[in-house]
Design a protein around this motif. Structure first.
Motif, PDB file in Angstrom:
ATOM      1  N   LEU A 312       0.803  -1.225   0.000  1.00  0.00           N
ATOM      2  CA  LEU A 312       0.000   0.000   0.000  1.00  0.00           C
ATOM      3  C   LEU A 312       0.838   1.279   0.000  1.00  0.00           C
ATOM      4  CD1 LEU A 312      -2.805   1.327   0.220  1.00  0.00           C
ATOM      5  CD2 LEU A 312      -2.565   1.199   2.713  1.00  0.00           C
ATOM      6  N   ALA A 315       1.950   3.364  -3.246  1.00  0.00           N
ATOM      7  CA  ALA A 315       0.813   3.974  -3.932  1.00  0.00           C
ATOM      8  C   ALA A 315       0.207   5.094  -3.087  1.00  0.00           C
ATOM      9  CB  ALA A 315      -0.250   2.910  -4.220  1.00  0.00           C
ATOM     10  N   LEU A 316       0.043   4.826  -1.796  1.00  0.00           N
ATOM     11  CA  LEU A 316      -0.588   5.818  -0.925  1.00  0.00           C
ATOM     12  C   LEU A 316       0.244   7.098  -0.862  1.00  0.00           C
ATOM     13  CD1 LEU A 316      -2.814   6.562   1.094  1.00  0.00           C
ATOM     14  CD2 LEU A 316      -1.440   5.479   2.897  1.00  0.00           C
ATOM     15  N   LYS A 319      -0.074   9.018  -4.114  1.00  0.00           N
ATOM     16  CA  LYS A 319      -1.377   9.661  -4.281  1.00  0.00           C
ATOM     17  C   LYS A 319      -1.521  10.875  -3.360  1.00  0.00           C
ATOM     18  CE  LYS A 319      -3.879   5.584  -5.907  1.00  0.00           C
ATOM     19  NZ  LYS A 319      -4.424   5.950  -7.232  1.00  0.00           N
ATOM     20  N   ILE A 320      -0.948  10.777  -2.178  1.00  0.00           N
ATOM     21  CA  ILE A 320      -1.012  11.926  -1.268  1.00  0.00           C
ATOM     22  C   ILE A 320      -0.193  13.082  -1.833  1.00  0.00           C
ATOM     23  CG2 ILE A 320      -0.292  12.767   1.016  1.00  0.00           C
ATOM     24  CD1 ILE A 320      -1.161   9.979   2.094  1.00  0.00           C
TER      25      ILE A 320
END
Ligand SMILES: Cc1cc2nc3c(=O)[nH]c(=O)nc-3n(C[C@H](O)[C@H](O)[C@H](O)COP(=O)(O)OP(=O)(O)OC[C@H]3O[C@@H](n4cnc5c(N)ncnc54)[C@H](O)[C@@H]3O)c2cc1C
Lengths: 326, 258
Positions: A312, A315-316, A319-320
């Motif tokens: 995770l 990607a997280l 994206k943030i």
């Protein structure tokens, strides 16, 4: 036979510790339920003013002696056991803490009183006083009656909020001399060593990314750092991570570390053991990333996912970074 | 200097825990036991003291599945003597019973220091260390993260919340509850453990009956059914990440780009 509920007050360098109020809250429930008195037992030297916030108790017993100025196990244990033999309380509540756990076992053996540890909540069930203790890292709850005529309990935080019972008072302070001899102590306090200076004070940070043992190795801390950076926050961690030397001591969250109150706490691979959770009760939003569906962290978190952090996080974080800001 | 480290084996929390039919104890049929993690720190601290000041390290473990592993691993790290307590531990013993049993054996070893893990996660009746100290007639100090021995005395660093440490002098012999060793527990390669299995001997000592008196009864045990539970976000990595970003954005938690 006084048969009062006793709470042994914990003080550290002139301050009453929060666990004392948590214990007073539990003690109040027992005393009210059984129709008996709640008594706080304060030991110290020139420390009587500390009774001023113990108003939840009906009465405070204050024992003054030079050997009780600071906590040492033998002096405190002898004093409590001596008093209890004289006054026969119904139950004695200690904190499940560095101080309480040094002496609760000894006091229970002195009094031949059964011992219940890690008690989080108490209640009256069919008129019987009843304990419940989380065990196995908080995954299991053990319950049972609090035996009479006398019982010793150690209280963990979490069941009752300290603020609600920090009341002015008490109605009376009874001064007593130590009935036990306080000479020939085999343990003596030499000095206190101040905590290591911190580069950031995590207690004041609004955005925290916490890493637990699920991070697996020191190199992976960088993944958490990247997330923290994207969020404008800082990294903190659980005890095993700090014990490994992967994060400095001032970044430790929990019982032996710092209690934090961020706007947001992202827990990566933290199981949510009671000693950790007690440090995050003030967090406004908790997001837990943990592969174990039964991890106790999900019982305190607001949002959770069972994805592996290693899947995770990249990607997280990305994206943030990309997300439009208001 | 003789340092004795008694071991408690505790349920591995990585596995699912079940309650038995009686409803007041863990179901031990498939329970996987591992060394109490704080005992691992106690072992490490014993080796650190031995390296600094010499002496002998003895490890004592109850006869449960996993005990041999623990003992041989300790031997591979340098333990001098391995003792296994023989008795029916399979139904589980509480801290009171374990402490009484250990005291009988450890008393005869005449230790200078006894190092225990400060607690185990399944303790419900205190902890082994302070109870053992009572039965041995020794002082006890817990939450310890650092020990220095000199002239029959020990200087212990006791932890308080927030990183505050109290330095205490403790007359030996004494029992300590170790919270953390001064260094993380060392690793030992499997080949050394295999070697220890061939060269080291485990002494066996019969324990006799257990006396578990002194603990309050557990009448009910249950798996934690939390009153609150996190809202679980499911889906692919991208979907979960998108949802989490949305949660943060809705709450105004996305920091302005600096
Ligand atoms: C007196 C005392 C004081 C203590 N004080 C503190 C304290 O102040 N602070 C503290 O934190 N602890 C403290 N502890 C220790 C505490 O009991 C726990 O041992 C500790 O909190 C566990 O840390 P953890 O959650 O990081 O590790 P673990 O309990 O080992 O949890 C690791 C978690 O990571 C998850 N995981 C594994 N792989 C992944 C993956 N790929 N992705 C996502 N999740 C994954 C696992 O499911 C597991 O839940 C104290 C203990 C004692 C006895």
């Amino acid at each position: 036979m006084s048969q009062d509920i006793w709470v042994v007050v914990e003080t550290l360098r002139g301050a009453v510790m929060d666990i004392t109020y948590t214990s007073l809250a539990a003690g109040r429930i027992l005393a009210d339920g059984l129709g008996i008195r709640l008594v706080a037992v304060l030991l110290g030297h020139n420390a009587e003013p500390l009774a001023g916030t113990l108003g939840t108790a009906d009465s405070v017993i204050y024992v003054d002696h030079a050997s009780l100025a600071d906590f040492t196990p033998e002096a405190y244990r002898r004093t409590i056991s001596g008093l209890a033999k004289e006054l026969a309380p119904r139950a004695i509540l200690f904190g499940h803490t560095s101080m309480g756990m040094d002496i609760a076992c000894g006091v229970s053996l002195d009094l031949n009183a059964p011992l219940i540890s890690s008690c989080e909540r108490v209640k009256l069930e069919d008129g019987r006083p009843w304990y419940s203790s989380p065990t196995c890292g908080g995954k299991i709850i053990a319950e049972g009656p609090i035996p009479d005529p006398v019982c010793v309990l150690t209280i963990v935080p979490g069941g009752y909020k300290p603020e609600a019972v920090r009341l002015p008072g008490p109605k009376e302070v009874v001064r007593m001399a130590p009935s036990a001899a306080l000479e020939g102590l085999r343990i003596t306090l030499k000095k206190y060593i101040e905590p290591q200076a911190a580069d950031v004070d995590i207690a004041k940070e609004p955005m925290l990314v916490a890493v637990g043992r699920g991070i697996q190795q020191a190199d992976n801390i960088a993944l958490a750092e990247a997330l923290a950076q994207a969020l404008g926050g800082v990294v903190c961690g659980s005890r095993p991570v700090v014990d490994q030397g992967w994060l400095p001591v001032p970044r430790l969250v929990g019982k032996s570390g710092v209690s934090v109150k961020p706007k947001c706490y992202v827990a990566l691979g933290v199981s949510g053991a009671p000693e950790h959770v007690e440090g995050i009760s003030g967090a406004e939003l908790i997001i837990a990333i943990n592969t174990d569906p039964r991890a106790p962290i999900f019982n305190v978190a607001h949002f959770g996912t069972l994805l592996s952090m290693f899947d995770l996080l990249p990607a997280l974080t990305e994206k943030i970074r990309q997300a439009p800001r208001p | 200097m003789h340092i004795v480290v008694p071991i408690k084996l505790a349920p591995d929390l990585v596995e699912d825990l079940e309650i038995d039919a009686g409803g007041a104890a863990l179901d031990r049929t498939f329970l996987r036991l591992i060394i109490n993690e704080f005992d691992d720190h106690a072992i490490e601290q014993a080796f650190l003291l031995k390296e600094r000041g010499g002496g002998q390290v003895t490890i004592v473990a109850p006869d449960l599945e996993g005990a041999d592993d623990v003992l041989y691993t300790a031997a591979a790290k340098g333990a001098d003597r391995l003792i296994k307590l023989i008795g029916d531990f399979s139904a589980g013993v509480n801290c009171h019973a374990l402490a009484r049993t250990l005291a009988k054996v450890i008393g005869d070893l005449h230790p200078d220091l006894v190092l225990t893990g400060v607690q185990a996660h399944d303790d419900l009746d205190g902890a082994v260390g302070p109870l053992l100290a009572e039965h041995l007639g020794m002082p006890y100090l817990g939450y310890v993260a650092g020990l220095t021995v000199s002239d029959g005395k020990c200087m212990a660093r006791k932890e308080y919340p927030g990183g505050l440490v109290a330095e205490m002098d403790v007359a030996l012999p004494a029992v300590f509850g170790i919270q953390a060793a001064e260094k993380p527990p060392r690793y030992v390669v499997t080949s050394l453990i295999t070697q220890a299995m061939k060269s080291a001997t485990i002494e066996e000592i019969e324990t006799g009956e257990f006396d578990s008196g002194g603990a309050a009864a557990v009448e009910r045990m249950s798996r934690l059914e939390a009153t609150t539970h996190a809202e679980m976000i499911e889906g692919s990595t991208d979907q979960v990440a998108d949802k989490l970003v949305a949660v943060l954005r809705e709450r105004g938690l996305l920091a302005p780009r600096g």
